[in-house]
Design an enzyme around this catalytic site. Sequence first.
Site, PDB file in Angstrom:
ATOM      1  N   ARG A 205       0.819  -1.211   0.000  1.00 64.72           N
ATOM      2  CA  ARG A 205       0.000   0.000   0.000  1.00 64.72           C
ATOM      3  C   ARG A 205       0.854   1.263   0.000  1.00 64.72           C
ATOM      4  O   ARG A 205       0.362   2.359  -0.234  1.00 64.72           O
ATOM      5  CB  ARG A 205      -0.936  -0.020   1.226  1.00 64.72           C
ATOM      6  CG  ARG A 205      -1.890   1.150   1.318  1.00 64.72           C
ATOM      7  CD  ARG A 205      -2.819   1.194   0.125  1.00 64.72           C
ATOM      8  NE  ARG A 205      -3.593   2.427   0.076  1.00 64.72           N
ATOM      9  CZ  ARG A 205      -3.165   3.545  -0.477  1.00 64.72           C
ATOM     10  NH1 ARG A 205      -1.982   3.606  -1.056  1.00 64.72           N
ATOM     11  NH2 ARG A 205      -3.924   4.621  -0.479  1.00 64.72           N
TER      12      ARG A 205
ATOM     13  N   ILE C 194     -11.476   3.410   5.633  1.00 61.71           N
ATOM     14  CA  ILE C 194     -11.812   3.853   4.285  1.00 61.71           C
ATOM     15  C   ILE C 194     -13.289   4.200   4.258  1.00 61.71           C
ATOM     16  O   ILE C 194     -14.088   3.574   4.938  1.00 61.71           O
ATOM     17  CB  ILE C 194     -11.498   2.724   3.278  1.00 61.71           C
ATOM     18  CG1 ILE C 194      -9.983   2.626   3.088  1.00 61.71           C
ATOM     19  CG2 ILE C 194     -12.203   2.925   1.957  1.00 61.71           C
ATOM     20  CD1 ILE C 194      -9.544   1.459   2.251  1.00 61.71           C
ATOM     21  N   LEU C 221     -10.590   5.682  -5.241  1.00 59.56           N
ATOM     22  CA  LEU C 221     -10.644   6.805  -4.307  1.00 59.56           C
ATOM     23  C   LEU C 221      -9.602   6.790  -3.198  1.00 59.56           C
ATOM     24  O   LEU C 221      -8.799   7.707  -3.080  1.00 59.56           O
ATOM     25  CB  LEU C 221     -12.032   6.881  -3.662  1.00 59.56           C
ATOM     26  CG  LEU C 221     -12.169   8.087  -2.717  1.00 59.56           C
ATOM     27  CD1 LEU C 221     -12.102   9.382  -3.491  1.00 59.56           C
ATOM     28  CD2 LEU C 221     -13.419   8.003  -1.902  1.00 59.56           C
ATOM     29  N   ASP C 222      -9.617   5.773  -2.371  1.00 57.39           N
ATOM     30  CA  ASP C 222      -8.749   5.794  -1.199  1.00 57.39           C
ATOM     31  C   ASP C 222      -7.464   4.995  -1.422  1.00 57.39           C
ATOM     32  O   ASP C 222      -6.772   4.633  -0.483  1.00 57.39           O
ATOM     33  CB  ASP C 222      -9.509   5.267   0.026  1.00 57.39           C
ATOM     34  CG  ASP C 222     -10.626   6.223   0.429  1.00 57.39           C
ATOM     35  OD1 ASP C 222     -10.497   7.429   0.162  1.00 57.39           O
ATOM     36  OD2 ASP C 222     -11.622   5.762   0.997  1.00 57.39           O
ATOM     37  N   GLU C 223      -7.152   4.743  -2.689  1.00 58.68           N
ATOM     38  CA  GLU C 223      -5.989   3.920  -3.011  1.00 58.68           C
ATOM     39  C   GLU C 223      -4.868   4.702  -3.668  1.00 58.68           C
ATOM     40  O   GLU C 223      -3.907   4.121  -4.158  1.00 58.68           O
ATOM     41  CB  GLU C 223      -6.420   2.762  -3.930  1.00 58.68           C
ATOM     42  CG  GLU C 223      -7.265   1.721  -3.234  1.00 58.68           C
ATOM     43  CD  GLU C 223      -6.515   1.005  -2.111  1.00 58.68           C
ATOM     44  OE1 GLU C 223      -5.321   0.740  -2.282  1.00 58.68           O
ATOM     45  OE2 GLU C 223      -7.139   0.749  -1.070  1.00 58.68           O
TER      46      GLU C 223
END
Lengths: 278, 278, 278, 278
Positions: A205, C194, C221-223
Amino acid sequence: MTDYILRIDCPDEKGLVHKITGVLFFNNLNIERTDEFVDIDNNLFFMRVAFSGDCDPERIEDGLRGILPSTANIDLTTKQVKDVVVLVTKEHHCLSDLLIRNEFKDLPFNILAVIGNHEVLRPLTEKFNIPFHYIPAEGITRVEHEKKIEELVKSYSPDYLILAKFMRILTPEFTEKFSKKVVNIHHSFLPAFIGANPYKQAYQRGVKIIGATAHFVTDDLDEGPIIFQDITRVNHTKNALEMAQAGRDVEKIVLAKALKLVFEDRVFIHGNKTIIFE
Amino acid sequence: MTDYILRIDCPDEKGLVHKITGVLFFNNLNIERTDEFVDIDNNLFFMRVAFSGDCDPERIEDGLRGILPSTANIDLTTKQVKDVVVLVTKEHHCLSDLLIRNEFKDLPFNILAVIGNHEVLRPLTEKFNIPFHYIPAEGITRVEHEKKIEELVKSYSPDYLILAKFMRILTPEFTEKFSKKVVNIHHSFLPAFIGANPYKQAYQRGVKIIGATAHFVTDDLDEGPIIFQDITRVNHTKNALEMAQAGRDVEKIVLAKALKLVFEDRVFIHGNKTIIFE
Amino acid sequence: MTDYILRIDCPDEKGLVHKITGVLFFNNLNIERTDEFVDIDNNLFFMRVAFSGDCDPERIEDGLRGILPSTANIDLTTKQVKDVVVLVTKEHHCLSDLLIRNEFKDLPFNILAVIGNHEVLRPLTEKFNIPFHYIPAEGITRVEHEKKIEELVKSYSPDYLILAKFMRILTPEFTEKFSKKVVNIHHSFLPAFIGANPYKQAYQRGVKIIGATAHFVTDDLDEGPIIFQDITRVNHTKNALEMAQAGRDVEKIVLAKALKLVFEDRVFIHGNKTIIFE
Amino acid sequence: MTDYILRIDCPDEKGLVHKITGVLFFNNLNIERTDEFVDIDNNLFFMRVAFSGDCDPERIEDGLRGILPSTANIDLTTKQVKDVVVLVTKEHHCLSDLLIRNEFKDLPFNILAVIGNHEVLRPLTEKFNIPFHYIPAEGITRVEHEKKIEELVKSYSPDYLILAKFMRILTPEFTEKFSKKVVNIHHSFLPAFIGANPYKQAYQRGVKIIGATAHFVTDDLDEGPIIFQDITRVNHTKNALEMAQAGRDVEKIVLAKALKLVFEDRVFIHGNKTIIFE
C-alpha cells in the site's frame, strides 16, 4: 498499611462518587487518587480509586454493595504483581522483552511459564529459568491443541494470558474461558491491515507509517478492545521485511506499555472498547 | 440546567473527596467527571469536578468553605468561553492560527484585541474585524511601554493574556499584575536553548529534534510552569532558518493545545509546575 | 545563475548516475544535492538532482535523452512556486491554513482560486483577495457538475489541484484529466477507516490513535499514492465529534507537509506508491 | 559479488559526483544507492554510495585518490557486521536490549565483550555467553582505571565502543584514543538537562516530555555529535523515579536506532554534528 485498587462500573446515577468515597472515609481509609468517567451516551459510570490503610476487604465490598446498583461490577485488589503465562510461536522480540522485564522487575508481573507451538524459543526462555512447554499443533485437531494449552494454562492459574506473537488464531471457545484475561500484540495499526501478513500489505500500500496494537482478545480476532497503540515512520526504501523489522521495536514497547496499564488495574472493558485511567 | 467546572486545591486530608462530592450531592447536582490527584511529596490535594444542574454558586462555595481547610483555593465557574488579549511582534503564524480559531469558534475563547509593538500584523488582524493596537517601544522606557500595554489590556478586562510570539521580555512587575493569567509560546523545547535565537542554537548543536513549549509566564522568563510541549524531527539538511520554519507549525499547534487545556479549566499551577487533568 | 530541479525515472542500468551527472558537469553546472534510489524488485531507477548555473534547458534535456533509456521520464524545472486551485466543501480548517500560508509565502505556492460546492467558505476566501467560485451540485448530474469544475480549473491552468476537505467523490474520468496533479487530504490513517465518517468509525472501534493521510488522487478513491501521514492520540473521553476536532489539526499540518514535498519536486509516483527524497 | 559501502567527504568542487561514479562505472560496478549532500555554508561535500560487483578495493581507492582533492576522506568497506565492546555500570536496560539483538542478529554487530565498573550485570551477560570483565574503579586513580579499560578494549580490537549506561566520565585522553568510535546513550534530550540526575532535573522543572540522545563521545562530555534522539510524554503524576522508568524504554530504542545507522555506515561526523543518510 496496605495499598488497594478499587474499580467499579455500573449504570450512572446521582451521588455515586459521594457514596463510594463515603464507604472508604467511614472505614478510615486514605484516598490517594480518584479517576471517574461517565459515558453519557450509554449512562455508564466508571471509577478507579487508589487508597491505603488497614481494612477488611469484605467489609468494604459489603458496604459498597449496599449503596451501589445491583448490577455494579466491584473489583477490589491488593495484588500488585500479576501472574502470567506467555504464548509464543517463533518470533523472539516480544518474549525477549518480557523475559528481561520479568528478570529485572520492570513490570509488575511474574512469568510463570512460556508455552510455544514451536520449540525455537526454549533456549531463550530457559536462560531465565522460566519453564518452557512445547505443545505442537501438528497431527492433532485445533480443538485438541487448544485443549492441551487450556489444561496447561489452568494448571498455572495465571491472572493473565499474554499472546506474545502467538501466530495461531484462537477459537471463541478458548477465549471465552479466559474472558477479559487474554492480551495480544497485533503487528499492525488496527483496524488497518487486518489479517495475515500486515507488513506485506503495508509495503504494497506504500504507507509512510506503520504501527502496532495491543488489545484484549475476544471472539472476533482483530476486534478486541484496544489498550494501546503506537507507530513508527517508514519510507520507500523499506521493503516488507524491513518494515517488519522496524515494526518489532514498536510491537515490543506497545505490548509492554499495554501490560503496565493492565497490571496496574487501570483498564476497564466495555463492549469492544477500553476506558483507561492513566 | 447549567454546566459548572469546580477546581479545588488545598492541603490533603482524609475524606476530602467524600465531603466535596457531598456538597454537590445534597444540592442535587449531577457530577459528570471527577479528576483528583494527591501530590504525596508535598501533601497537596487537587480536584476538578465537572457537574451540571441548577444551583446557587454562592451557596455551593459556602458549603465547600465549611468543609475544606481554610487555605483552600476554590474556583467555580460557568464561563466556558474565555476573553483574551493577544500580544504580538512581527511573526504571524501563532496569531494567524488564533484568529482563524476565533473566527470559527475552534477554541473556547474570544479575542478582544491584538496589541503589537510593531504594526506589520495589523492588516491580518483587521481582516477578522479584531481591533489592533500599535504600541511601539521606541523612544520610551521599558517601564513606560509596559505601563501603556497594561492600561490597554486592563481596559479590556480579559481572562487571559496570550503572548503569541511577543518578542520582548516582560518585567516581573508586569507579569505579577496578571499573575497566572499570561500564557507564552516559547520557540524551543524548554529547558533546552533558553534565551535568544533558539533555532540558531539548535542548528549549531546539530540536534535531530526541535520543539516548542507553551507555559505560564512568571518572574523568571523561561522558568514558568509548562503546560504543553511537542516536537518535530529535523536533520542535517536544515539550516537555522529552515529549522525555524519547521518549528512554526509545532509552535502554533502547541500554543493552541495548551490554550484549550487552560480555557477548559483543566490546569492547576503549583510552584513552577502544572497539574493537568486531560 | 538559476536553480534547477531535475527528476529522472527509468529502468535501472549500470552507469546511470555517472552519465547523468556527466551531462551536467560538461555543461559547467554545479550539483548541490543528489538523491538516487533503485527499486531492486522492479529494476527501477529514480534520481533527483538540485543544481545551479547558467544553461539551456533544452540542451540539457537533449543531452539526457542521448544517454538514458528511451522510456525515461525526464522532468527539469525552474518553477519553484507552483500555481494551484483549491476545492472545498464546508469545513474551513485546511483552507484556512492554506490561505494563511499563501498570504505569508510559507509554502512555495500561489493560490489562483478556490472552488466550493457550497458557499460557506466564500467570506473567508475573499478576506484574502482570492477569487471564490461557487459551483453547486444540486439539480445537475455528477458529470455536469464535474464538467463545470473542469472548465473552471482549466481556465486557471494550475500546476496542482488541491482537495482541501472536498467531500465529493470525483469520477475516474475527472481525475484522469489531472493525472498525478490532484492532492487530497483524507481524514483517517489510510488504509484504516476507508469510506464515509472515519471519525465515527474510529470512535466505534475505540482506537487510541487517529491519523490523517495526504495522497495523490487516482481512479480508486482511497488507493492513491500516499505522500505523508501523521497521527494524534485520543482516549475514551473523546466522542466521535471530539475525535474529528482533534483530527483537524493533524489534517491541516499533514496536508501542508505533503504539499511542501510535492511543490519542492521531491515526490515521484510509481504505481500506487511514492518515492520521496526528503 | 560483494556489497560495498563507500563514504567520501572533502571540500566541494564541480564534477565530484560524476568523477566518483565514473571510477565505479569503469570498474564495472553496480550502484544501488547514492546519497550526496553539500554543506554550502562550509563548502563541504559528503557522499555515500552502496554498490555491488567484483572489484579490487585498492584499485578503487587509487582511482578515487586520483580524482579527489588531496584532503578527501575515503572509507570503503565490505565489513557489514561490526565488532563492539560494551561498557556498563549497574543499569541493565540498554545492555539487555543489545544482548538480545546480538543473540538474534537484530543489529549488524557482534558483541565481543562487556566491561563493567560494577559486577551486577555479569550474570545477565554470561547468560548469553559473552565475556564479562569487572574493572572496579575503587582504590585506583581515574587514569589507572582508564588505562586498564583501554588495554582490555584494545585486546579485542573492536570497531566501536558502546557506552550502555556507563556512568563514569571518560577523560579526553581516553576518548581521543578511540576517536569517532565511541557511542554513548545520554539519559536526556540534549542539550536539556546536561549533567547529573537529568530525570530529577526534569521532574523539578515540570516538563511534559522527556527524551534520550545517542551521540558520539568527544572531549566535551555532553557536546558530542548527536546521532539520534527520541522522546516520550510524561505528566504531573510521575515522580523523578517514574520519569526515569519511562525514560528507559526510550533510551534503549534510541541507542539501538543510532547504532543501526552507525553500523550501516550511514553517519558522517563533521565538527560537533553528524550528516546521516537514512
